[in-house]
Design a protein around this motif. Structure first.
Motif, PDB file in Angstrom:
ATOM      1  N   GLU A  63      44.389  15.065  26.370  1.00 13.12           N
ATOM      2  CA  GLU A  63      44.275  13.870  27.202  1.00 13.12           C
ATOM      3  C   GLU A  63      45.436  12.935  26.942  1.00 13.12           C
ATOM      4  O   GLU A  63      46.122  13.020  25.924  1.00 13.12           O
ATOM      5  N   ALA A  64      45.657  12.031  27.876  1.00 10.84           N
ATOM      6  CA  ALA A  64      46.698  11.011  27.734  1.00 10.84           C
ATOM      7  C   ALA A  64      46.322   9.813  28.580  1.00 10.84           C
ATOM      8  O   ALA A  64      45.655   9.944  29.620  1.00 10.84           O
ATOM      9  N   ASN A  65      46.757   8.646  28.133  1.00  8.76           N
ATOM     10  CA  ASN A  65      46.554   7.422  28.897  1.00  8.76           C
ATOM     11  C   ASN A  65      47.640   7.281  29.958  1.00  8.76           C
ATOM     12  O   ASN A  65      48.754   7.789  29.790  1.00  8.76           O
ATOM     13  N   PHE A  66      47.323   6.587  31.034  1.00  2.00           N
ATOM     14  CA  PHE A  66      48.345   6.244  32.014  1.00  2.00           C
ATOM     15  C   PHE A  66      49.377   5.331  31.349  1.00  2.00           C
ATOM     16  O   PHE A  66      49.023   4.505  30.500  1.00  2.00           O
ATOM     17  N   PRO A  67      50.655   5.475  31.714  1.00  3.32           N
ATOM     18  CA  PRO A  67      51.680   4.638  31.078  1.00  3.32           C
ATOM     19  C   PRO A  67      51.506   3.158  31.377  1.00  3.32           C
ATOM     20  O   PRO A  67      51.916   2.310  30.586  1.00  3.32           O
ATOM     21  N   ARG A  68      50.916   2.830  32.510  1.00  3.18           N
ATOM     22  CA  ARG A  68      50.636   1.426  32.824  1.00  3.18           C
ATOM     23  C   ARG A  68      49.470   1.372  33.805  1.00  3.18           C
ATOM     24  O   ARG A  68      49.345   2.199  34.705  1.00  3.18           O
ATOM     25  N   GLY A  69      48.625   0.395  33.614  1.00  5.25           N
ATOM     26  CA  GLY A  69      47.485   0.225  34.496  1.00  5.25           C
ATOM     27  C   GLY A  69      46.398   1.249  34.253  1.00  5.25           C
ATOM     28  O   GLY A  69      46.501   2.120  33.386  1.00  5.25           O
ATOM     29  N   LYS A  70      45.352   1.149  35.042  1.00  5.12           N
ATOM     30  CA  LYS A  70      44.229   2.077  34.977  1.00  5.12           C
ATOM     31  C   LYS A  70      43.917   2.604  36.365  1.00  5.12           C
ATOM     32  O   LYS A  70      44.190   1.956  37.373  1.00  5.12           O
ATOM     33  N   GLY A  71      43.331   3.793  36.392  1.00  2.00           N
ATOM     34  CA  GLY A  71      42.811   4.308  37.642  1.00  2.00           C
ATOM     35  C   GLY A  71      41.411   3.765  37.868  1.00  2.00           C
ATOM     36  O   GLY A  71      40.832   3.100  37.004  1.00  2.00           O
ATOM     37  N   ILE A  72      40.862   4.064  39.034  1.00  6.20           N
ATOM     38  CA  ILE A  72      39.497   3.639  39.313  1.00  6.20           C
ATOM     39  C   ILE A  72      38.806   4.697  40.167  1.00  6.20           C
ATOM     40  O   ILE A  72      39.398   5.245  41.099  1.00  6.20           O
ATOM     41  N   GLY A  73      37.571   5.009  39.785  1.00  8.19           N
ATOM     42  CA  GLY A  73      36.735   5.867  40.615  1.00  8.19           C
ATOM     43  C   GLY A  73      35.860   4.985  41.482  1.00  8.19           C
ATOM     44  O   GLY A  73      35.234   4.041  40.988  1.00  8.19           O
ATOM     45  N   VAL A  74      35.823   5.265  42.774  1.00  7.01           N
ATOM     46  CA  VAL A  74      35.059   4.425  43.700  1.00  7.01           C
ATOM     47  C   VAL A  74      34.560   5.285  44.843  1.00  7.01           C
ATOM     48  O   VAL A  74      35.284   6.154  45.356  1.00  7.01           O
ATOM     49  N   ARG A  75      33.318   5.081  45.243  1.00  7.20           N
ATOM     50  CA  ARG A  75      32.748   5.847  46.340  1.00  7.20           C
ATOM     51  C   ARG A  75      33.594   5.669  47.597  1.00  7.20           C
ATOM     52  O   ARG A  75      34.065   4.573  47.904  1.00  7.20           O
ATOM     53  N   ARG A  76      33.776   6.748  48.331  1.00  5.73           N
ATOM     54  CA  ARG A  76      34.649   6.735  49.507  1.00  5.73           C
ATOM     55  C   ARG A  76      34.173   5.716  50.542  1.00  5.73           C
ATOM     56  O   ARG A  76      34.986   5.058  51.201  1.00  5.73           O
ATOM     57  N   THR A  77      32.866   5.580  50.706  1.00  4.17           N
ATOM     58  CA  THR A  77      32.346   4.625  51.684  1.00  4.17           C
ATOM     59  C   THR A  77      32.680   3.185  51.289  1.00  4.17           C
ATOM     60  O   THR A  77      32.946   2.338  52.145  1.00  4.17           O
ATOM     61  N   VAL A  78      32.670   2.904  49.990  1.00  5.95           N
ATOM     62  CA  VAL A  78      33.014   1.557  49.513  1.00  5.95           C
ATOM     63  C   VAL A  78      34.490   1.270  49.782  1.00  5.95           C
ATOM     64  O   VAL A  78      34.861   0.185  50.244  1.00  5.95           O
ATOM     65  N   LEU A  79      35.337   2.267  49.494  1.00  8.15           N
ATOM     66  CA  LEU A  79      36.768   2.108  49.748  1.00  8.15           C
ATOM     67  C   LEU A  79      37.032   1.913  51.231  1.00  8.15           C
ATOM     68  O   LEU A  79      37.837   1.053  51.631  1.00  8.15           O
ATOM     69  N   HIS A  80      36.347   2.688  52.075  1.00  7.00           N
ATOM     70  CA  HIS A  80      36.574   2.573  53.513  1.00  7.00           C
ATOM     71  C   HIS A  80      36.199   1.192  54.020  1.00  7.00           C
ATOM     72  O   HIS A  80      36.902   0.604  54.847  1.00  7.00           O
ATOM     73  N   GLN A  81      35.087   0.648  53.510  1.00  2.00           N
ATOM     74  CA  GLN A  81      34.689  -0.697  53.940  1.00  2.00           C
ATOM     75  C   GLN A  81      35.711  -1.731  53.500  1.00  2.00           C
ATOM     76  O   GLN A  81      36.015  -2.677  54.241  1.00  2.00           O
ATOM     77  N   ALA A  82      36.280  -1.563  52.299  1.00  2.00           N
ATOM     78  CA  ALA A  82      37.308  -2.491  51.826  1.00  2.00           C
ATOM     79  C   ALA A  82      38.554  -2.419  52.699  1.00  2.00           C
ATOM     80  O   ALA A  82      39.202  -3.439  52.974  1.00  2.00           O
TER      81      ALA A  82
END
Length: 318
Positions: A63-82
């Protein structure tokens, strides 16, 4: 992005929101940055941040950390509404339940096909000619279980992968991508990923299993006349990269600029350059499912030299 360039924009869509789609539901840090540039704001209560990527296979885990920032898991329907909220805020006119059957229905200076990998706009515009086109098969389902790690996990097996994305404090998205058309998620877990199978067996599912084809496709051209393609309609990278949405966001910025300048050739030239890194990374990553020996050697090398996996992840997220 079109509105920011002073253009009026109308969306015609045969569906009604929020629209779901089989998807691994993970946004890498670069995708989050591009979404923010578009003005897409996820609710604070939505999603689950992850710090990096973990590979599991051949009896090893790296495993490894992202060099900067973080990712995010989000339901597709929530992302679409945003994304809908951001479009409305920008002054885009949204016409839902409005299918388009032919170009003659559209009175516009520019016509943009954002209608997915099976794009009808692409076919109508005569832009179907490809440089290459390969496909794999994907299935996705959600499980009501608290995430057991703050990494996005990818489990490697023979000709397939399962990736697990935490999407909330009490839910994970489990997605299978395979070269075998008939291989379903639960069968793959049982056959190739016993530890993950044991973890989710008996856990309540919070969505039905949904399937889709994931393609690596590059077109010879993405614009002709006053028609341009964007997103999966304009070509795609394998879903294992997690870069599909980020590519779409970046394409949107360049396409809006080209339309404002009145010259879609700018978009035609820039489009293939955006996908070079994801194409290369997907080919490199998919070597791991070509055989047990390759997988064992690669996983052993990354476990022995952790900096190697860290470097690969830095390249992957640019």
């Amino acid at each position: 992005m079109a509105r920011r360039r002073g253009l009026s924009a109308i969306v015609l869509d045969g569906n009604c929101p929020p629209i779901d789609k089989p998807c691994g539901e993970g946004l890498m840090p670069d995708a989050r940055c591009e979404a923010a540039r578009l003005g897409v704001q996820l609710p604070e209560s939505a999603g689950f941040e992850f710090r990096g990527i973990r590979f599991l296979g051949a009896g090893r885990a790296v495993e490894a950390n992202f060099p900067r920032g973080k990712g995010i898991g989000v339901r597709r329907t929530v992302l679409h509404q945003a994304m809908i909220d951001a479009a409305v805020q920008a002054g885009v006119e949204l016409r839902w339940d409005t299918p388009v059957a032919r170009f003659e229905q559209i009175d516009a200076k520019w016509i943009i096909g954002a209608d997915g990998s099976g794009s009808r706009v692409r076919r109508w515009a005569g832009l179907d000619s490809t440089v290459w086109n390969t496909s794999r098969f994907a299935y996705r389902q959600h499980f009501a279980i608290a995430p057991w790690t703050d990494c996005m996990e990818i489990y490697w097996g023979a000709g397939c992968q399962v990736y697990v994305t935490p999407v909330s404090a009490g839910e994970v998205c489990v997605a299978l991508i395979s070269r075998a058309q008939g291989l379903r998620l639960h069968e793959a877990l049982k056959l190739y990923f016993p530890s993950l199978h044991a973890r989710v067996t008996g856990v309540e599912t919070t969505s039905r299993e949904r399937g889709a084809i994931t393609s690596t496709m590059r077109l010879r051209a993405v614009a002709r006349g006053n028609v341009a393609l964007i997103g999966d309609a304009s070509g795609s990278v394998d879903a294992i990269t997690g870069e599909g949405l980020c590519l779409s966001f970046r394409q949107g910025a360049i396409l809006a600029e080209a339309m404002a300048e009145g010259d879609l050739s700018v978009y035609n030239r820039a489009h293939p350059r955006l996908a070079i890194r994801p194409y290369v990374m997907s080919k490199a990553m998919l070597m791991l499912d070509r055989g047990a020996t390759i997988r064992r050697v690669a996983m052993s090398a990354m476990a022995w030299q952790p900096g190697l996996f860290e470097t690969l992840l830095k390249v992957h997220v640019a």
